[in-house]
Design an enzyme around this catalytic site. Structure first.
Site, PDB file in Angstrom:
ATOM      1  N   HIS A   1      38.236 -32.073 -46.444  1.00 12.74           N
ATOM      2  CA  HIS A   1      38.908 -33.811 -46.796  1.00 12.74           C
ATOM      3  C   HIS A   1      37.745 -33.928 -48.170  1.00 12.74           C
ATOM      4  O   HIS A   1      38.108 -35.058 -48.834  1.00 12.74           O
ATOM      5  CB  HIS A   1      38.647 -34.970 -45.925  1.00 12.74           C
ATOM      6  CG  HIS A   1      37.149 -35.059 -45.597  1.00 12.74           C
ATOM      7  ND1 HIS A   1      36.422 -34.463 -44.703  1.00 12.74           N
ATOM      8  CD2 HIS A   1      36.443 -36.039 -45.938  1.00 12.74           C
ATOM      9  CE1 HIS A   1      35.492 -34.920 -44.501  1.00 12.74           C
ATOM     10  NE2 HIS A   1      35.383 -36.061 -45.277  1.00 12.74           N
TER      11      HIS A   1
HETATM   12  C1  UD1 Z   1      35.111 -41.164 -46.587  1.00 10.06           C
HETATM   13  C2  UD1 Z   1      33.546 -40.925 -46.777  1.00 10.06           C
HETATM   14  C3  UD1 Z   1      33.280 -39.610 -46.182  1.00 10.06           C
HETATM   15  C4  UD1 Z   1      33.488 -39.319 -44.924  1.00 10.06           C
HETATM   16  C5  UD1 Z   1      34.970 -39.566 -44.733  1.00 10.06           C
HETATM   17  C6  UD1 Z   1      35.258 -39.458 -43.262  1.00 10.06           C
HETATM   18  C7  UD1 Z   1      32.827 -42.107 -48.736  1.00 10.06           C
HETATM   19  C8  UD1 Z   1      32.258 -41.865 -50.148  1.00 10.06           C
HETATM   20  N1  UD1 Z   1      33.360 -41.184 -48.087  1.00 10.06           N
HETATM   21  O1  UD1 Z   1      35.681 -40.239 -47.404  1.00 10.06           O
HETATM   22  O2  UD1 Z   1      31.722 -39.518 -46.496  1.00 10.06           O
HETATM   23  O3  UD1 Z   1      33.288 -37.934 -44.533  1.00 10.06           O
HETATM   24  O4  UD1 Z   1      35.200 -40.964 -44.942  1.00 10.06           O
HETATM   25  O5  UD1 Z   1      36.884 -39.373 -43.181  1.00 10.06           O
HETATM   26  O6  UD1 Z   1      32.633 -43.346 -48.348  1.00 10.06           O
HETATM   27  N2  UD1 Z   1      43.314 -43.087 -46.452  1.00 10.06           N
HETATM   28  C9  UD1 Z   1      44.376 -43.219 -45.874  1.00 10.06           C
HETATM   29  N3  UD1 Z   1      44.167 -44.308 -44.707  1.00 10.06           N
HETATM   30  C10 UD1 Z   1      42.857 -44.426 -44.244  1.00 10.06           C
HETATM   31  C11 UD1 Z   1      41.767 -44.012 -44.977  1.00 10.06           C
HETATM   32  C12 UD1 Z   1      41.991 -43.360 -46.257  1.00 10.06           C
HETATM   33  O7  UD1 Z   1      45.267 -43.025 -46.034  1.00 10.06           O
HETATM   34  O8  UD1 Z   1      42.707 -44.995 -43.238  1.00 10.06           O
HETATM   35  C13 UD1 Z   1      43.354 -42.226 -47.779  1.00 10.06           C
HETATM   36  C14 UD1 Z   1      43.515 -43.269 -48.992  1.00 10.06           C
HETATM   37  O9  UD1 Z   1      44.318 -42.366 -50.036  1.00 10.06           O
HETATM   38  C15 UD1 Z   1      42.050 -43.001 -49.732  1.00 10.06           C
HETATM   39  C16 UD1 Z   1      41.617 -41.781 -49.271  1.00 10.06           C
HETATM   40  O10 UD1 Z   1      42.247 -41.434 -47.941  1.00 10.06           O
HETATM   41  O11 UD1 Z   1      42.182 -43.343 -51.200  1.00 10.06           O
HETATM   42  C17 UD1 Z   1      40.162 -41.484 -49.037  1.00 10.06           C
HETATM   43  O12 UD1 Z   1      39.708 -42.442 -48.104  1.00 10.06           O
HETATM   44  P1  UD1 Z   1      38.053 -42.819 -48.544  1.00 10.06           P
HETATM   45  O13 UD1 Z   1      37.652 -43.800 -47.431  1.00 10.06           O
HETATM   46  O14 UD1 Z   1      37.974 -43.718 -49.948  1.00 10.06           O
HETATM   47  O15 UD1 Z   1      37.358 -41.558 -48.493  1.00 10.06           O
HETATM   48  P2  UD1 Z   1      37.113 -40.440 -47.662  1.00 10.06           P
HETATM   49  O16 UD1 Z   1      37.839 -39.395 -48.192  1.00 10.06           O
HETATM   50  O17 UD1 Z   1      38.062 -40.735 -46.231  1.00 10.06           O
END
Ligand code: UD1
Length: 357
Positions: A203
């Protein structure tokens, strides 16, 4: 005393659970959820699985670019902290929610406690590394899982308020492992035989957002022919779809939605090997005695590499294939993450800190 715990992303719910249970025996916990993760599979299920109490403040920030996400969290957290006036704010790990919580509290003069302090990958391009360094420098209490984490802090001139307490995930892992043995049906559901498959998670933006890297990883794993379970993070799902790979993966890769912690732990414990770019899974694989192939060039869990149980391969297909075929850790696996009870140790140190005013 009133203690504010600030969380928002999946790995933080896992770390919060044992801590929250412990702290509620002694103090009033105000739970603040930034809403960084919001899907049922990424957030809601974890609250019910770990019986985490309903947040007192759900900020509903959701996904956005890093600056916008962190900025919105900071604004909302400041308002809550101003109204709640906690004696201490507790943040976990290294996500944007961690940094926003630490910054919001520190600017109001509220002491910050950081659970999982001192980790360093020394890759400053990682948002998590930026979050870790900044959070540690804002914290008054720094709870390190390992001696190496304490040494990292020392090199940055942080010695006061540092405590090596072991890893809180040892507590949640033990809970999930026992629950999984009794209740998880994931092996049967996916028709997997114990130790006859591997587990894959990807991820990190450095792997998902660079098409060549994601392709290289999936092709190398496809070439191994080993049945491979692949719970797909929403970020990765979006990339697979953008790259036209959805429904088009090598036949030995079995995709699933993001799984519960219990099912994940059951899959880890019974796998041949774990292939991952997650921080938490590297640690869980080690504690459960499963060799880990890390799809990154660096790691903050350096001890697992030092003792020969974790191999860093980046997104290099040759290194991935070689590790799948030949990587075999030594027999010796020291207890680098400490004994269960980190949450209790943390709560005791917090009591001392709060009683001194
Ligand atoms: C975040 C953390 C990372 C951790 C990971 C665990 C930061 C910088 N990164 O990364 O350290 O390892 O969480 O999962 O804080 N999305 C959904 N549904 C959700 C959440 C996210 O669809 O409930 C999608 C969205 O398109 C979003 C993308 O996932 O833009 C990334 O989510 P985000 O929370 O920005 O970062 P992670 O990659 O999850």
């Amino acid at each position: 005393m009133k203690i504010a715990s600030i969380v928002g992303a999946r790995p933080q719910f896992i770390k919060l659970a044992p801590f929250s249970r412990e702290i509620r025996k002694r103090h009033r916990e105000v739970l603040i959820d930034t809403g960084q993760h919001y899907d049922e599979e990424m957030a809601g299920n974890f609250f019910s699985e770990f019986r985490i109490p309903k947040p007192d403040h759900s900020l509903g920030i959701g996904s956005a670019d890093h600056g916008e996400q962190t900025g919105k969290m900071l604004i909302a957290i400041e308002k809550v902290l101003l109204s709640e006036q906690p004696a201490l704010a507790v943040v976990f790990g290294d996500t944007n929610s961690t940094l926003a919580g630490a910054l919001g509290a520190a600017k109001l003069g509220i002491p910050v406690a950081h659970v999982e302090a001192g980790l360093r990958s020394y890759d400053s391009s990682m948002p998590e590394e930026q979050n870790r360094v900044l959070t540690d420098h804002l914290s008054r209490l720094l709870f390190c899982p390992t001696d190496a984490a304490r040494d990292n802090l020392k090199r940055e001139g942080i010695a006061s308020g540092v405590h090596v307490v072991g890893d809180v995930m040892v507590d949640s892992l033990e809970e999930s492992r026992l629950a999984a043995e009794k209740r998880s049906r994931i092996l049967e559901d996916l028709k997997l035989r114990k130790k006859a498959y591997q587990l894959l998670t990807v991820h990190r933006p450095s792997n998902t957002d660079v098409k060549e890297n994601l392709l290289a990883i999936l092709e190398a794993i496809g070439g191994s022919k080993v049945p491979t379970v692949f719970p797909v993070h929403p970020r990765t799902a979006g990339c697979l779809s953008d790259y036209g790979l959805e429904g088009n993966l090598p036949k030995n890769i079995i995709t699933t939605k993001p799984l519960s912690h219990m099912d994940t732990i059951h899959l880890v414990a019974n796998s041949q090997k774990v292939l991952t770019d997650s921080g938490g899974l590297q640690k869980e694989a080690y504690i459960l005695g499963v060799p880990c192939i890390t799809l990154r060039e660096t790691t903050e869990w350096t001890e697992t590499v030092d003792v020969g149980w974790n191999r860093l391969v980046g997104a290099d297909p040759e290194k991935i294939k070689e590790a799948i075929s030949n990587f075999a850790p030594p027999h010796y696996r020291p207890r680098v993450f400490g004994h269960p009870g980190a949450s209790e140790r943390i709560a005791g140190i917090m009591d001392d800190f709060l009683s001194k005013g």
